[in-house]
Structures are given as C-alpha cells and as structure tokens.
Design an enzyme around this catalytic site. Structure first.
Site, short mmCIF file in Angstrom:
data_model
loop_
_atom_site.label_atom_id
_atom_site.label_comp_id
_atom_site.label_asym_id
_atom_site.label_seq_id
_atom_site.Cartn_x
_atom_site.Cartn_y
_atom_site.Cartn_z
N TYR A 56 0.82 -1.21 0.00
CA TYR A 56 0.00 0.00 0.00
C TYR A 56 0.85 1.27 0.00
O TYR A 56 0.48 2.27 -0.59
CB TYR A 56 -0.90 0.05 1.24
N LYS A 103 2.45 -15.27 3.09
CA LYS A 103 2.66 -15.97 1.81
C LYS A 103 4.15 -16.26 1.74
O LYS A 103 4.84 -15.93 0.76
CB LYS A 103 2.15 -15.08 0.65
N ASP A 131 -3.86 -17.90 0.89
CA ASP A 131 -4.88 -18.57 0.06
C ASP A 131 -5.63 -19.61 0.88
O ASP A 131 -6.86 -19.72 0.81
CB ASP A 131 -4.24 -19.19 -1.20
N ASP A 152 -6.71 -6.38 4.04
CA ASP A 152 -7.79 -5.69 3.33
C ASP A 152 -8.78 -6.72 2.78
O ASP A 152 -9.99 -6.61 2.95
CB ASP A 152 -7.20 -4.85 2.19
N ASP A 201 -12.71 -8.08 4.54
CA ASP A 201 -14.00 -8.02 3.83
C ASP A 201 -14.66 -9.39 3.81
O ASP A 201 -15.87 -9.52 4.00
CB ASP A 201 -13.82 -7.54 2.38
C1 IPM Z 1 -10.52 -0.42 3.68
C2 IPM Z 1 -10.72 0.15 2.30
C3 IPM Z 1 -9.51 1.03 1.99
C4 IPM Z 1 -8.29 0.14 1.95
C5 IPM Z 1 -9.63 1.87 0.69
C6 IPM Z 1 -10.87 2.74 0.72
C7 IPM Z 1 -8.42 2.69 0.45
O1 IPM Z 1 -10.91 -0.86 1.38
O2 IPM Z 1 -10.45 0.35 4.65
O3 IPM Z 1 -10.45 -1.65 3.79
O4 IPM Z 1 -7.98 -0.47 0.90
O5 IPM Z 1 -7.63 0.02 2.97
MG MG Z 2 -11.03 -2.80 2.21
#
Ligand code: IPM
Ligand code: MG
Length: 362
Positions: free
Chosen positions: A135, A190, A222, A246, A250
């Site tokens: 990042y 990884k 993975d 990240d 999710d």
């Molecule tokens: C998160 C989001 C952010 C990230 C984006 C909006 C930059 O997806 O907070 O997980 O990738 O960290």
């Molecule tokens: Mg995110």
C-alpha cells in the site's frame, strides 16, 4: 476531549448523524468538530484531505470517520481520489494497528450466506497492519520496461516491503489482544512465495516466543481465505499485512451476514485512534435514508473504549444495539421475514431510546 467528526461521502453523512446523536445523549464531556473529507472535500477545496481536516484529526483525541468514495471520482489523478483521504490519515497519524472484529449477532444468523451452524457464535478479530506493505511501499509508478517478458512495453509497479520493527509492533498488538480473548493467534502470510512474508513469519514467530501462554499458528493467505468460508470458527485473532488484511477482513465481515453492523478501530500505539464502519460509502443507496447506522454507532462505542477511557459507556451503547435488534428492528441490509424494516434515522432513534430507557431505570 475532542472528537474530530469526518462524515465523508455517500451514506457517510447519514450514518454519522445517527452516531453523533447517540454520543450526545450520553452526557459525557467532549467537544466535536466536523470537517469535510474525501470527495466532499475535493468538491469544496480541491483536495480529499485538506490541511485543515488533517490538522483537526491530528489535534483530536479521536477521529470518527464515515466513509469515502464514489465512482464519479475514478477518473481523477490518484492523489486527488477520495480514498487518498483515509490513506493519508492512516499515514499521517501513524495508525498502524487496525482492529476489524467479525462478530455474528445471533439474531442475524439467517442473513449470512453460510449455513447457520458454521457462523452461529462467530467472534473473530482481524488485526491488519495498516501503514506498510504494498500500500505504501516505494518505489511505485509507471515506466517503460527494460527487462521482463516484454522489454520496451509500458509497465506499472508497486513495492511490497516490511521492516522488522513494523512487523514486531503489530505482532505485539496481536499477542496482547489474544491474551484478552482465547489466547490464539493465526498469522497469515505468503512465505512460500514472498521474501517480505518470510520475514513476517520469522519475526512473528520470534515475538510469539515472548508470549508462551498464547498459541501461534501460521497459515498461507490462500488457505486462510478458504478456511474462512469452510470453518471460520476455528479462528480467533488473525494478524496479517495490509494487503492480505484488506481482502480477508471483507471476507470475514461478509461471513457474518452483517457488514453493516461491523465497526473498526485504527490505533497508533498511543490512545489516539480513528474509528470507522467496516463498510464503504455505498453511493448506490446514498441519500435514501435506508443505510444501516449501527456499524458507525458501534465504532463510536469502540472509540469510547480505546481512546476516551469510557468502557462502561461503550458497554451501554453495545447493549442498546443488542436490545434494538432483539426488539426486531432491522435496516434493509439485515432485514428478514418477521422483523420490522426501518430507515437510518429510525434505527438511530431506537438506539437513543434504548440508552435513555436504561438510564432512567438504572
Ligand atoms: C478499507 C478500504 C480502503 C483500503 C480503501 C478505501 C483505500 O478498502 O479500509 O479496507 O484499501 O484500505
Ligand atoms: Mg477494504
């Protein structure tokens, strides 16, 4: 105590209004100051993270953040896109430790796409390193390739990198968090392919030796993605880098069926922190008054616990949210047959009512 309130874009303003409403009934002594961030700040000041907003955030004890982003900004130069606001805040405030709990609320078991028995009782904590990795790694950019499969072609590149101290400090955060839970840490890497994550694995192992009471295991990313949908309850604390975190956070959030319920905290080693819902700005439903404000309200609770030293008040908010769910109120994202569908404002009002009812009783 000062709270910087940054609602941002999309549903950000609507959900933030409800969180601020909840904070205001708690009779605590704090000051709030609101500022523009993300696309909203770009429209008004030509930059997603204006100097004044950054200064407000830096000077505050805590930042309550809504969400940023809208497809309409996809064509802007990268430094001007709304996402740069949250990345800039993380970097400038040094918020390296991101806590993303994935909790399955019993009343919402049916909202998950997984079988109820797989997720009922789920309570995992993803700890994502937030200021390093690919990042933020330099160099990055575009150039003409001089080697590789197509010399002379246009190419783009990013740099994945982690230093030993960066890994050490996030590992300590994870082991300490695990001590307050079921004393298990899974480090996700990884290492079979990447040098960066071989160092990650080595350093986490070394730090782990200082926590003999905490069980540590290692998993490739993975496999971790697979295990999360196969047997998510096997995890407790998961610690991983920025990029993998990240993605996995999710995935974990969606397992619970209620990403609209999940708060997050980003901390820098002092008590200062940034608190935001785990979901995004949802431009498709912005302005309709139907977004779920609970993740933001629960983020305010995390803020009270971690930054403002008000754990009991945080408990009051969390138990009010449970009461409201138990009473059958649901926003559209968590609605199911037999419950009552409400809008953003009604949900916020219900949490306020549940808090004041308990206060008068107690
Ligand atoms: C998160 C989001 C952010 C990230 C984006 C909006 C930059 O997806 O907070 O997980 O990738 O960290
Ligand atoms: Mg995110």
């Amino acid at each position: 105590m000062k709270i910087a309130v940054l609602p941002g874009d999309g549903i950000g303003t609507e959900i933030m209004a409800e969180a601020v409403k909840v904070l205001n009934v708690l009779d605590l002594k704090f000051e709030t100051e609101t500022a523009l961030v993300g696309g909203a700040a770009y429209e008004a000041h030509g930059h997603p993270l204006p100097e004044a907003t950054l200064k407000l955030a830096k000077d505050a004890d805590a930042v309550l953040f809504g969400a940023v982003g809208d497809w309409k900004y996809d064509k802007l130069d990268r430094p001007l896109r709304p996402e740069q606001a949250i990345l800039g805040l993380r970097k400038n405030l040094g918020l390296f430790a991101n806590f993303r709990p994935a909790i399955c609320y019993e009343q919402l078991v049916g909202a998950s796409s997984l079988k109820p028995e797989l997720i009922s009782g789920l309570d995992i904590l993803i700890i994502r390193e937030l200021t390093g990795d690919i990042y933020f790694g330099a160099p990055r950019g575009r150039r003409t390739a001089t080697d590789g499969h197509f010399p002379g072609a246009e190419e783009a590149f990013d740099t994945m990198r982690y230093s030993r101290p960066e890994i050490e400090r996030i590992a300590h955060v994870a082991f300490q968090a695990a001590r307050k839970r079921s004393k298990r840490v899974t480090s996700v890497d990884k290492a079979n392919v990447l040098e960066t994550f071989q160092l990650w694995k080595d350093v986490v192992t070394e730090v782990g030796a200082q926590y003999p009471d905490v069980e540590l295991d290692h998993m490739y990313v993975d496999n971790a993605a697979m295990q999360l949908v196969k047997a998510p309850k096997k995890f407790d604390v998961v610690v991983t880098g920025n990029m993998f975190g990240d993605i996995l956070s999710d995935e974990a959030a969606m397992l619970t069926g209620s990403i609209g319920m999940l708060p997050s905290a980003s901390l820098n080693g002092s008590t200062q922190g940034l608190y935001e819902p785990s979901h995004g700005s949802a431009p498709d439903i912005a302005g309709k008054g139907i977004a779920n404000p609970l993740a933001t309200i629960l983020s305010a609770a995390m803020m009270l616990r971690f930054s403002l030293n008000q754990p009991q008040t945080a408990d009051r908010i969390e138990s009010a949210v449970k009461d409201v769910l138990a009473s059958g109120l649901r926003t559209a994202d968590i609605y199911s047959d037999g419950t009552r569908k409400v809008g953003t404002r009604e949900m916020g009002d219900a949490v306020v009512a549940a808090i004041t009812k308990k206060t008068t009783k107690g």
